[in-house]
Write an enzyme that holds these catalytic residues in place. Structure first.
Site, PDB file in Angstrom:
ATOM      1  N   HIS A  97       0.847  -1.217   0.000  1.00  0.00           N
ATOM      2  CA  HIS A  97       0.000   0.000   0.000  1.00  0.00           C
ATOM      3  C   HIS A  97       0.878   1.263   0.000  1.00  0.00           C
ATOM      4  CE1 HIS A  97      -3.247   2.691   1.017  1.00  0.00           C
ATOM      5  NE2 HIS A  97      -4.105   1.711   1.239  1.00  0.00           N
ATOM      6  N   GLU A 132      -0.427   1.091  -5.623  1.00  0.00           N
ATOM      7  CA  GLU A 132      -0.152  -0.118  -4.856  1.00  0.00           C
ATOM      8  C   GLU A 132      -0.118  -1.353  -5.757  1.00  0.00           C
ATOM      9  OE1 GLU A 132      -3.341  -0.243  -1.948  1.00  0.00           O
ATOM     10  OE2 GLU A 132      -3.570   1.918  -2.100  1.00  0.00           O
TER      11      GLU A 132
END
Ligand code: TA6
Length: 319
Positions: A167, A271
């Site tokens: 992330h 991500e």
């Protein structure tokens, strides 16, 4: 740095949490917290921070650190019964002193191997045994590489299934002057519209409101162009077919307690992920997923903000 370069340093970070600093000879560095197996800093040789970490980030369990590179495992977002983005980002990882070998560039000296295993507590919420090995490497040229290896160590013969994301919060100068290249014309699931499927239109992805999309079957290379700073981030990935793009914009940012009201202007999450088709491992099987990041001056390769040209740039061998 000279002969004394300390490639790997163990120390204490915020709130006394264990931290590892990786350094390379030219002066670039990265920082990793054992809490979350979380990269919280990646600096180039000029000492410029390339990742965004919120000034309101809470470095204290059970809250995940807001910014850097949280590891989403074994669940991305709320796609299951676990806490959002799974539990790996809020567990204490340990240093893996004897990782099984895997092909690696022997010139890399600044790296650390971490491991997370099931705990008896976690087995109650996710009834599986696993070993998650994470190698974080800072290359001599300043590239940041993360390699994850997840192994099913169940002894009851059961397979398990998971979703995953690195992330990554990139630090950008001004989000309204950023564009992402490599995802145009692709299908995506829009998290703001009940994960309905759409096809991206237009030449490149630019930002003028909240974005929360999972791009599907994405290429292995994505470019993030910080026009204001004339910097291009290059993200290369392997084993991770999807790419999530997230910026909360002003209204959503105000609802996130550990994010400053204006922080959305200086962050962009792109991500490398595996979301649409979860990964299933039988006992004894292993999955690998890799993300590599570089930051280069946008003018370095082509003199213009053209990631196609940047990708072909010989210096980085992407042609
Ligand atoms: O990756 C995008 C996303 O799933 C968004 O939906 C947004 O909520 C973000 O992650 C942050 O999640 P977090 O649980 O860290 O607040």
């Amino acid at each position: 740095m000279s002969l004394e370069t300390k490639y790997v340093e163990f120390c204490k970070g915020i709130n006394g949490l264990d931290k590892i600093i990786l350094r390379e000879v030219r002066g670039c560095s990265a920082e990793v917290y054992l809490y979350g197996g979380h990269v919280t800093s990646w600096k180039n040789e000029h000492g410029e921070e390339l990742l965004f970490v919120s000034s309101k980030a809470i470095f204290k369990p059970p809250k995940a650190i807001r910014g850097g590179i949280p590891i989403c495992f074994p669940q991305f977002s709320n796609l299951g019964s676990l806490e959002p983005h799974g539990f790996a980002r809020t567990r204490f990882w340990t240093v893996d002193n004897d990782p099984p070998p895997f092909p690696t560039n022997s010139t890399n000296k600044a790296f650390i191997d971490l491991i997370l295993k099931h705990s008896e507590e976690d087995v109650k919420i996710w009834p599986h045994r696993y070993e998650f090995r994470l190698r974080i490497t800072l290359g001599p040229g300043g590239d940041l590489m993360l390699t994850s290896r997840v192994r099913n160590t169940n002894t009851d013969g059961k397979s398990f299934t998971f979703t995953f994301a690195y992330h990554t919060y990139f630090h950008v100068t001004d989000i309204s002057e950023v564009r992402v290249e490599g995802l145009e014309t692709l299908d995506y699931l829009d998290n703001l519209k009940n994960r309905e499927r759409f096809t991206e239109q237009g030449d490149a992805i630019v930002f003028e409101s909240e974005v929360d999309k999972v791009y599907l079957s994405t290429p292995t290379k994505i470019a993030i162009l910080d026009h204001e700073r004339k910097r291009t981030f290059e993200l290369r990935k392997d084993g991770l077919p999807d790419a999530v793009v997230w910026n909360p914009w002003d209204k959503k940012a105000k609802t996130i307690p550990d994010l400053g009201d204006d922080d959305y202007k200086h962050m962009l999450c792109v991500e490398a992920a595996c979301v649409e088709n979860p990964i299933t491992l039988k006992p004894g099987e292993e999955w690998r997923g890799r993300q590599e990041l570089s930051a280069v001056p946008s003018s370095y390769c082509s003199g213009q903000l053209d990631p196609q040209t940047a990708f072909l740039c010989d210096k980085f061998g992407f042609a």
